[in-house]
Design a protein around this motif. Sequence first.
Motif, PDB file in Angstrom:
ATOM      1  N   VAL A  62       2.931   4.806  10.156  1.00 51.90           N
ATOM      2  CA  VAL A  62       1.965   4.435   8.823  1.00 51.90           C
ATOM      3  C   VAL A  62       0.387   4.158   8.941  1.00 51.90           C
ATOM      4  CG1 VAL A  62       4.373   4.061   7.971  1.00 51.90           C
ATOM      5  CG2 VAL A  62       3.088   2.385   8.665  1.00 51.90           C
ATOM      6  N   VAL A  63      -0.027   3.159  10.154  1.00 54.83           N
ATOM      7  CA  VAL A  63      -1.223   3.061   9.546  1.00 54.83           C
ATOM      8  C   VAL A  63      -2.090   3.639   9.139  1.00 54.83           C
ATOM      9  CG1 VAL A  63      -3.464   2.142  11.121  1.00 54.83           C
ATOM     10  CG2 VAL A  63      -1.179   0.836  11.591  1.00 54.83           C
ATOM     11  N   PRO A  64      -2.782   5.646   9.082  1.00 53.52           N
ATOM     12  CA  PRO A  64      -3.367   5.793   8.842  1.00 53.52           C
ATOM     13  C   PRO A  64      -3.672   6.182   7.383  1.00 53.52           C
ATOM     14  CG  PRO A  64      -2.516   6.506  10.800  1.00 53.52           C
ATOM     15  CD  PRO A  64      -2.097   5.808  10.707  1.00 53.52           C
ATOM     16  N   TYR A  65      -2.126   6.413   6.419  1.00 55.74           N
ATOM     17  CA  TYR A  65      -1.665   5.849   5.407  1.00 55.74           C
ATOM     18  C   TYR A  65      -1.928   4.489   4.608  1.00 55.74           C
ATOM     19  CZ  TYR A  65       0.248   9.919   7.290  1.00 55.74           C
ATOM     20  OH  TYR A  65       0.345  10.893   8.034  1.00 55.74           O
ATOM     21  N   THR A  66      -2.009   3.474   4.931  1.00 60.67           N
ATOM     22  CA  THR A  66      -1.597   1.942   5.031  1.00 60.67           C
ATOM     23  C   THR A  66      -2.710   1.824   5.298  1.00 60.67           C
ATOM     24  OG1 THR A  66      -0.869   1.430   6.595  1.00 60.67           O
ATOM     25  CG2 THR A  66       0.716   2.180   5.376  1.00 60.67           C
ATOM     26  N   ARG A  67      -3.597   1.898   6.127  1.00 58.02           N
ATOM     27  CA  ARG A  67      -5.084   0.930   6.303  1.00 58.02           C
ATOM     28  C   ARG A  67      -6.254   1.541   6.466  1.00 58.02           C
ATOM     29  NH1 ARG A  67      -5.492  -5.055   7.576  1.00 58.02           N
ATOM     30  NH2 ARG A  67      -2.889  -5.511   7.364  1.00 58.02           N
ATOM     31  N   GLN A  92      -6.979  -2.224  14.316  1.00 55.84           N
ATOM     32  CA  GLN A  92      -5.831  -1.610  14.672  1.00 55.84           C
ATOM     33  C   GLN A  92      -6.501  -0.554  15.730  1.00 55.84           C
ATOM     34  OE1 GLN A  92      -5.829  -1.963  10.907  1.00 55.84           O
ATOM     35  NE2 GLN A  92      -4.166  -3.013  10.554  1.00 55.84           N
ATOM     36  N   ASN A  93      -7.241  -0.238  16.686  1.00 53.50           N
ATOM     37  CA  ASN A  93      -7.566   0.064  17.298  1.00 53.50           C
ATOM     38  C   ASN A  93      -8.735  -0.042  17.614  1.00 53.50           C
ATOM     39  OD1 ASN A  93      -8.101   2.148  19.344  1.00 53.50           O
ATOM     40  ND2 ASN A  93      -8.241   3.685  18.027  1.00 53.50           N
ATOM     41  N   VAL A  94      -8.377  -1.737  18.218  1.00 53.23           N
ATOM     42  CA  VAL A  94     -10.337  -2.197  18.068  1.00 53.23           C
ATOM     43  C   VAL A  94     -10.860  -1.478  19.222  1.00 53.23           C
ATOM     44  CG1 VAL A  94      -8.729  -3.637  19.875  1.00 53.23           C
ATOM     45  CG2 VAL A  94     -10.313  -4.397  18.024  1.00 53.23           C
ATOM     46  N   ASN A  95     -10.522  -0.981  20.248  1.00 60.78           N
ATOM     47  CA  ASN A  95     -11.231  -0.630  21.141  1.00 60.78           C
ATOM     48  C   ASN A  95     -12.367   0.559  20.458  1.00 60.78           C
ATOM     49  OD1 ASN A  95      -8.671   0.606  21.659  1.00 60.78           O
ATOM     50  ND2 ASN A  95      -9.385   0.763  23.689  1.00 60.78           N
ATOM     51  N   VAL A 122     -12.057  -6.845  13.393  1.00 65.88           N
ATOM     52  CA  VAL A 122     -13.579  -6.297  13.809  1.00 65.88           C
ATOM     53  C   VAL A 122     -13.727  -4.936  13.319  1.00 65.88           C
ATOM     54  CG1 VAL A 122     -14.037  -8.423  15.543  1.00 65.88           C
ATOM     55  CG2 VAL A 122     -13.715  -5.506  15.844  1.00 65.88           C
ATOM     56  N   GLN A 123     -12.275  -4.246  13.035  1.00 65.17           N
ATOM     57  CA  GLN A 123     -12.326  -2.981  12.734  1.00 65.17           C
ATOM     58  C   GLN A 123     -11.104  -2.745  12.035  1.00 65.17           C
ATOM     59  OE1 GLN A 123     -10.174  -0.679  14.636  1.00 65.17           O
ATOM     60  NE2 GLN A 123      -9.883   1.021  13.839  1.00 65.17           N
ATOM     61  N   GLU A 124     -10.792  -2.078  11.252  1.00 66.84           N
ATOM     62  CA  GLU A 124      -9.038  -1.478  10.726  1.00 66.84           C
ATOM     63  C   GLU A 124      -9.659  -0.351  10.818  1.00 66.84           C
ATOM     64  OE1 GLU A 124      -8.539  -4.530   6.831  1.00 66.84           O
ATOM     65  OE2 GLU A 124     -10.119  -3.708   6.285  1.00 66.84           O
ATOM     66  N   GLY A 125      -8.243   0.440  10.654  1.00 66.63           N
ATOM     67  CA  GLY A 125      -8.017   1.731  10.147  1.00 66.63           C
ATOM     68  C   GLY A 125      -7.210   2.123  11.816  1.00 66.63           C
ATOM     69  N   CYS A 126      -7.438   3.419  11.300  1.00 64.04           N
ATOM     70  CA  CYS A 126      -6.530   4.159  13.028  1.00 64.04           C
ATOM     71  C   CYS A 126      -6.927   6.279  12.418  1.00 64.04           C
ATOM     72  CB  CYS A 126      -5.525   4.198  13.391  1.00 64.04           C
ATOM     73  SG  CYS A 126      -5.359   5.070  15.293  1.00 64.04           S
ATOM     74  N   ASP A 127      -8.023   6.847  13.471  1.00 66.33           N
ATOM     75  CA  ASP A 127      -7.843   8.517  12.880  1.00 66.33           C
ATOM     76  C   ASP A 127      -7.599   8.969  14.085  1.00 66.33           C
ATOM     77  OD1 ASP A 127      -9.919   7.488  11.250  1.00 66.33           O
ATOM     78  OD2 ASP A 127     -11.617   7.777  12.677  1.00 66.33           O
ATOM     79  N   LYS A 128      -5.904   8.269  14.352  1.00 64.82           N
ATOM     80  CA  LYS A 128      -5.542   8.838  15.602  1.00 64.82           C
ATOM     81  C   LYS A 128      -4.241   9.837  15.585  1.00 64.82           C
ATOM     82  CE  LYS A 128      -8.094   7.238  19.758  1.00 64.82           C
ATOM     83  NZ  LYS A 128      -8.907   6.961  18.891  1.00 64.82           N
ATOM     84  N   GLN A 167       0.719  -0.818  -0.248  1.00 63.22           N
ATOM     85  CA  GLN A 167       0.163   0.258   0.090  1.00 63.22           C
ATOM     86  C   GLN A 167       0.799   1.341  -0.254  1.00 63.22           C
ATOM     87  OE1 GLN A 167      -3.207  -0.295  -0.381  1.00 63.22           O
ATOM     88  NE2 GLN A 167      -3.987   2.459  -0.515  1.00 63.22           N
ATOM     89  N   ALA A 168       2.290   1.500   0.740  1.00 62.68           N
ATOM     90  CA  ALA A 168       2.334   2.609   0.977  1.00 62.68           C
ATOM     91  C   ALA A 168       3.919   3.293  -0.084  1.00 62.68           C
ATOM     92  CB  ALA A 168       3.880   2.595   2.349  1.00 62.68           C
ATOM     93  N   GLU A 169       4.084   1.331  -1.439  1.00 62.12           N
ATOM     94  CA  GLU A 169       5.131   1.840  -2.018  1.00 62.12           C
ATOM     95  C   GLU A 169       4.289   1.535  -3.608  1.00 62.12           C
ATOM     96  OE1 GLU A 169       9.094   0.691  -1.713  1.00 62.12           O
ATOM     97  OE2 GLU A 169       9.404   0.986   0.398  1.00 62.12           O
TER      98      GLU A 169
END
Length: 469
Positions: free
Chosen positions: A191-196, A227-230, A179-185, A108-110
């Motif tokens: 790199v998670v917000p950019y790759t997921r 990635q931020n399951v809670n 159950v959950q993907e991605g992150c808004d933090k 995803q990143a490259e």
Amino acid sequence: MSESTVLENAGGIADPARESNPRAFIKSFGCQMNVYDAERMGDLAAEAGYGEAVRVEDADLIVLNTCHIRERASQKLYSELGKLRELKDEHARTGRRTMLVVAGCVAQAEGAEILRRQPAVDIVVGPQSYHRLPQLLRQARVRPGVVDTDFPAEDKFSRLPKPPVDLIRRRGVAAFVTVQEGCDKFCSFCVVPYTRGAEASRPAAAILDEIARLARAGVREVTLLGQNVNAYHGLNRQGQAIGLAGLIHATAAVRGICRVRYTTSHPRDMSDDLIDAHRGVPALAPYLHLPVQSGSDAVLKSMNRRHRAADYLDVIARVRAARPDIALSSDFIVGYPGETDADFDQTLALVRKVEFASAYAFKYSARPGTPAAEMSHQVDEATKAQRLAALQTLIEEQRQAFNQASVGRRLEVLFEKPGRREGQAGGRSPYMQAVFAEGPRSLIGALAEVEILAAEPHSLRGRIVSTAS
């Protein structure tokens, strides 16, 4: 964490002598979510008729499911691709066509850069698009060099095949369920917000249907992943929003499921009802992985973690009040840009105060495109190595102390596999400790009460007292 997963796979092959029996090999790096994704790619492949390759040398399709969190992820990928190019060329000399796929977060990143640096790659596909793998393989057979790193609008999970019962059973009695993907933090090192992508939660009904299918095939323990399951917020069958606590309650109610875990969490999203679930849901394991990253408020602010050390300690106190026997785990980054000796001392102080059952510590390494990579006051490698060694020594002392405190206790162990010796079975305690005891293979899938006799360097040794189920 690094794990190779051999799975049945989908793909194409040019050798007519092998068209009736194509095989594939998936190597998955990194987090538990990558393990889950690798299994789902395996399901796609199995549906397309691909058998498993026990060795990469026997594969007609090779998938590298990459992770961008670990240090030097890109360099490790290109080193691996160089070896696989040689294998692909060797196959070609015998008339065999081998498809080479790079999936996951580095893909995803490259993106197309991977094709530029290693033209032997046939497909580059990001973690949000792997449900298109059969289609991408058809395209690549005609014209290699396919790149799919979009964030598609459709729900990829609804497009994934359901694995057959026999395949679920081969994978074991403990399973991961995303159950959950991605992150808004947007932590400044991550790199998670950019790759997921942005946070997105699956519908609870779909998750529970998947868990029920796993349970019917013999799965006893489920780990809910994100990635931020809670931060999970999905809709139940009535169209009402529920959070992770509600999902945990519903998962624990699925017939056959005896143990529930979740990972990975953010301190800011440890809600009251989630903490209460540790008190009120017997199936929820008394183990919490809650990354703090640093004990220094100055470093936490620079990381954009949005919590202070005192906030983290308050969450820990509340969790321990709800479940006094809970085992705690965490993640730490040392040598973050601008981290001083005083900052690092505050991290050591936090670790001493919490007393972790286990934890993971890493030297900071820059991720291209993240704010931290551009920060001044980068810490030199020698200092990072020195701090990492000191922190890991303290963490290991605490881990060993926690394990030693288990000696003489009776713990409920879910046995998952044969042991390292004949006549031995291996499993996990509620606290994620590896436990080995004398017992038959029929123990696999059973919960048993085990008296812990000794704490060895990386596991516990016990004696089975009784079998619960």
